[in-house]
Structure formats: structure tokens, C-alpha cells
Design a protein around this motif. Sequence first.
Motif, mmCIF file in Angstrom:
data_model
loop_
_atom_site.group_PDB
_atom_site.id
_atom_site.type_symbol
_atom_site.label_atom_id
_atom_site.label_comp_id
_atom_site.label_asym_id
_atom_site.label_seq_id
_atom_site.Cartn_x
_atom_site.Cartn_y
_atom_site.Cartn_z
ATOM 1 N N TRP A 1 0.874 -1.178 0.000
ATOM 2 C CA TRP A 1 0.000 0.000 0.000
ATOM 3 C C TRP A 1 0.899 1.211 0.000
ATOM 4 C CZ3 TRP A 1 -5.173 0.397 -0.627
ATOM 5 C CH2 TRP A 1 -5.771 1.628 -0.339
ATOM 6 N N ASP A 2 1.166 1.751 -1.179
ATOM 7 C CA ASP A 2 2.139 2.828 -1.296
ATOM 8 C C ASP A 2 1.561 4.019 -2.064
ATOM 9 O OD1 ASP A 2 4.282 4.493 -1.790
ATOM 10 O OD2 ASP A 2 5.699 2.832 -1.907
ATOM 11 N N PRO A 3 1.085 5.030 -1.346
ATOM 12 C CA PRO A 3 0.461 6.179 -1.997
ATOM 13 C C PRO A 3 1.437 6.993 -2.837
ATOM 14 C CG PRO A 3 -0.029 6.136 0.361
ATOM 15 C CD PRO A 3 1.047 5.137 0.118
ATOM 16 N N ILE A 4 2.750 6.879 -2.559
ATOM 17 C CA ILE A 4 3.713 7.687 -3.306
ATOM 18 C C ILE A 4 3.983 7.060 -4.667
ATOM 19 C CG2 ILE A 4 6.033 8.693 -3.264
ATOM 20 C CD1 ILE A 4 4.042 9.708 -1.115
ATOM 21 N N PHE A 5 4.179 5.731 -4.672
ATOM 22 C CA PHE A 5 4.473 5.063 -5.929
ATOM 23 C C PHE A 5 3.230 4.402 -6.531
ATOM 24 C CE2 PHE A 5 8.544 5.398 -3.711
ATOM 25 C CZ PHE A 5 9.280 6.057 -4.680
#
Lengths: 342, 329
Positions: free
Chosen positions: B74-78
Motif C-alpha cells: 500500500w504505497d500512496p507515493i508510488f
Amino acid sequence: MKRISAGLAVALGFAGLLWADSPLSINGAGATFPNPIYSKWFDEYHKKFSTIQINYQSQGSGAGIKQVTEGTVDFGASDGPMNEEQLKAYQDKHGSGILHFPTVLGAVVPTYNIPSVSAELNFTPEALAGIFLGKITKWNDPAIADVNKGVTLPAEDIVVVHRADGSGTTYCWTDYLSKVSEEWKTKVGKGTSVNWPVGLGGKGNEGVTGTLKNTPDSIGYVELIYAESNKIPYGNVKNAAGVFVKASLASVTAAAAGAAKEMPDDFRVSITNAPGKAVYPISTFTWLLIPEKFTDSAKRDAIKGFLKWALADGQSYAEALSYAKLPKEVVAKEVKAINKIQ
Amino acid sequence: MATPTATVPSAGPLVGSRSFLAKLREGDEIARLITFLFAASVVLLTVLLVYELWIGSSLPRHKFGFNFFRTSVWDPIFDQFGALPFIYGTVVTAAVALILAVPLGIGAAIFLAELAPARLSDTLEFFIDLLAAVPSVIYGLLGVFVVVPLMRSYIQPALKSTLGFLPLFQGPAYGVGFLTAGMVLAIMVIPYIISVSREVLLSVPRDQREAALSLGATRWESTWKVVVPFARGGIFGSIFLALARALGETIAVAMVIGNQPIIKASLFSSGYSIAAVIANELTEATSNLHYQSLIELGLVLFLLTFILNGLARILIVATSQKGSAVGNA
């Protein structure tokens, strides 16, 4: 009968007065971090100009950007500048741009709970990045111990605590870590929520401090204002000039002054790791997001008037609420930029 | 309200012969229409909800497809979003909650309905209803300030030293995590189970008990073999309510689960639940994909509740046949 009609006339007159004086209502939404000072400003400004009523909902920076882009509010507010994609989305929707106006400054501080240590700790950027990447796992790691001579650090595991809710505080913290650590930049990046390599997530500043209190040998980060008002001890951080600096209103304003020389015209600048000996490196502006074009000229004039007041008289309310003031150079530049609002 | 429905059975043979207008005049038809509309609005709301969640999550549905359910980053940046750790956390905490709450709640309900003197039962019922009305943020605070330190200093070390050979009770114990979240949820759902089960047990007809007693059953035998099976449907209903509350609980879980999207067998480990991550990240979700992925998580939670409820209902049908067999014997 006469008395009734007289009463009616008075009532009507009063209603007419209210009608003529009905305030111009301006709505904004966004960041929670500057909410205390914005509330104070809007309140004071309303006292000064009773015809202007500015309402502000502190729903978060993301919500502020979203709402101003969708046009459901007159202005937004954010702890992080809008990125290219968001600016383009605004331009596409409205056919004109949106302007950033820095209003005050805040800072984020490392705070820790090590039962066996009462001294104020020093942190290097490398140590902070290493800890939050999960590479430095013991408190007595040389990366920490070497800059804390005279403090006996325990050989205990470090428990990392971070914000679980999306927040401008996390944006500032990860923006700083991205600047000082190449590995952080490529692996984690900066944002209001990130994919943390290690650590427990606490909800809000109070969630982080609550978890810290409950967990021995832990480290986390909170807003300077929160640490100050709750008397939470925090560490010093080594700045770009190599000096260990404790966060304070003066060292935060110094960060902005250091960045002022290279301030871009749109004010979208990060002042983490700013140059200068007295600079606290994990500092940030918070911005108001004002549309370039208003269809309602009364609203436009009211907002321009408010901005001028906030940049001048408004700044004097900042320090009482633990916000750092804008440096003079930035204010001068912003006052010029107000004329871009049409 | 009750009068028209009460008269209908007695006027049974006439029902078919009355004209629509006559029925309208008597109010039957009006009552039927109005109540039908009320019932239909529930269906409409559900459909609308699913529709909105479906439309609102088109970006991640197209980008990730079924992988949304299978991946755990769960990676909002990537811009990588996978729901697995949240689904896992939601199911595990709800399961822990029910394992703790069901025996306790039903046991308490049996005592209150069957064994306790009426006055004591009513007094306790008052307190239980009070507990059910406490806002969940209060339970969250209770969790942070009482349960978490208790877990870290006493319960988790004790579990580790006695049951530490099980993978469920291994690893570092910070106090927050699946077990703590499950415990706080259990505290929250127990009042529901007790309150509903007690009502159901009390409504079991008296002759059922008397018949059992007259056949020589002891008090406990009549309770356990006659009254409880008779009330089985209602007791399961109370467990559904508890399950629904446990799956959807947001703030209390967010405060004690540790908010880390990881999947670990140990109940000491911190985790994350669907409702908690939506509450934490929705307001600050700046990219569209992040925002819509959170909406899709809402859809997932809806589906999860739907599936678990369905499974529970199947379980009831399967066991209630067995139950009635016991009752007949």
C-alpha cells in the motif's frame, strides 16, 4: 394598534439594516495544522470588517486541494504545495491557474521515550533516515551514540512510531528525509501518507505521543506546536551547515529566510534542509491556495484585502500561537503577488 | 396500528372478495403500500451505495483488477495499492472479537434470562444498554490508556510464556495489534450479544420450559437442551449484529491496531483494518488513484460483510436442523 405598527416598523427597519449589512460569506477548506491561527485571523478580520465573514473547515490538506479544484470552496489551504499534476487538473477545470501564498511556518520535531535517558539527544540526518528506514535498529548504534557523547544509550531495539493518518506533518518529515537520504527518496518518497518501511502507526499527534508513552525505547515525530503545548521533550537535529539546532520559532523563521533568496515566483518551495547556521532543518511553510481568477469581484476584493492584512498585522498573532512568522523578504514578495489575483 | 392486521385473520375467507377500493378505505392497502415503500427504500439505499462505490473506484479497478485483492503493498507515493493486509486485519480482529465475545455474551444472557432474579436481571440489563450506547471513540481511548499498557506489561508476556509455542503468540509485544484490537472490539460487541440474546431467551414460551421440567429435566437441562435451541435463531441474530459492528468499527480499531499494513500470523503483531485505513487516509488522499483505492476498499468491506453474513447464515441453516433434531429427541 398603533404600538403594534410602530413595533412592526422598527422590526422592518432592523431587518432592512441586517439585510444591507448581511456579510459577504467566503468559504475555505484545507490543512488542519494552521487551523488555530486561521480561525484567529478570520475572527479578528471579521471584527475589523463586519461585512466579511470567512469560514474555514479544517479537513486536511488533501481535502483542501480537492475542494478548491472542484470549486466547492472559494479558497483552499495546504501544508504541502500542489504538485504539477494537481496544478494541471486545476488549470484544465477552471481555465486559469491557482496561486500559493505562504502564511506562517511550522516545524516537525523528533521525540522519543527512552526510560534510561533523560538528556536531550542529538540526531544527524543519517541517523534519522537510518532509524526510519529500519536500518539502525539499536539505540546504542554508533550513528546515534557518536553525536551523543556522555549519554549512555541502551542496547535496546528502537521502536519507530509514525503518523497513520495522512497529514502535513508527515509530508514535512518525509520531505526532509527525502532530501537527506537518497535511499529514502527512491524507496519511500515524500507525501502525506507513505509506505513506511518500519514502525507502528498512531492516529494524529496525540496517537503518536500516546504510543510513545506506552512504548519504551520508541521514537516518533510530532509538530513543534504540539510538542511545545504538551511539554513533550524533543531532540536537536543537525542542519545543512553541520550545527545541531533545536527547533524554535526563531530557528524556523531562519529556515524561511535562508530559502527566501531563492524563492520561486509561485512560492511552491520546500524549506526543509535549508542552508544557514541557525536554521532548524525540518521546517515548512503552510500555504493558502487562492484562485487566480474570481468571477465575483466582491469576493476577490475581500480576499485580496484579507491577504494584505494577514501578511502585515496578521503576522503579529503568530507567535502567541507558537507559529513562526514569515521573514520580511517573503512578505514583500507576496504582497507583490497579490496583484496577480484578478 | 395493530388493529387492522389483527382483524384480517378472522376475516380470512372474505379477503379475496373485497374490492381494492374497500381495502383502500379500510386502510389495509395504504398500510401495505407505505410499509412496502419503507422496505423498498432499504434495498434502494443498498443498491445506491454499491453503485456509488463502484463508480467511485473505477480507476483502481481498471488499473489493478483482481490484483487489488491479492497484493499487499500500500504505497500512496508510488501508486501501488493492494487490499490484502486490510482484509486480513479486518477478518482477524473480527474473529478474535467474536471468539472472546460470543461465549461470554451468551453465557451472560443465559444467566440474566434464566437464572438471575428478575430484579437483578433488569438492573444489569440497564447497565448493558448503557454500555451499548457508549461512543466508540471512548472505547478507543479506553483501549489506548488501559488495554494497551495492560496487554504489553501483563497479558502478552503471560501468553508468550504459556502458549508461546503457538505461532499466534510469538514476536515482539508492543501492546497494540490484532489481539488488542480484537479485545477492544469484544468489549464493544458484548452488550449487543447479551441484550439481544436475553430478549430472545425471555420470549421462549413458558410451556417449553415446563414441558422439559415435567419430563424430569433439571433446570440446567431445560435451559441448555430446550430453551437455548428454541432461541437459537435469535441468538445467531445477535452474533450477526456483533459481527457487523466488529467488521465496520473504525475509530476504536484505528487507535489500537498499530496501523501497519502487514500480514503476520502472530496476534501480537500490529496490523490494519479496512475501516481504519479509510478513516486515516481519505481526508489527505491527494492523488486520484489513492482516493479511489480507498473507495474501492469501502466496496471490499461491503462485499466482505456480505460474504461473511452469507456464510454465517448457511452455518445457521446447517446447525439449526441439527438443533431441532436435538429438540425433538
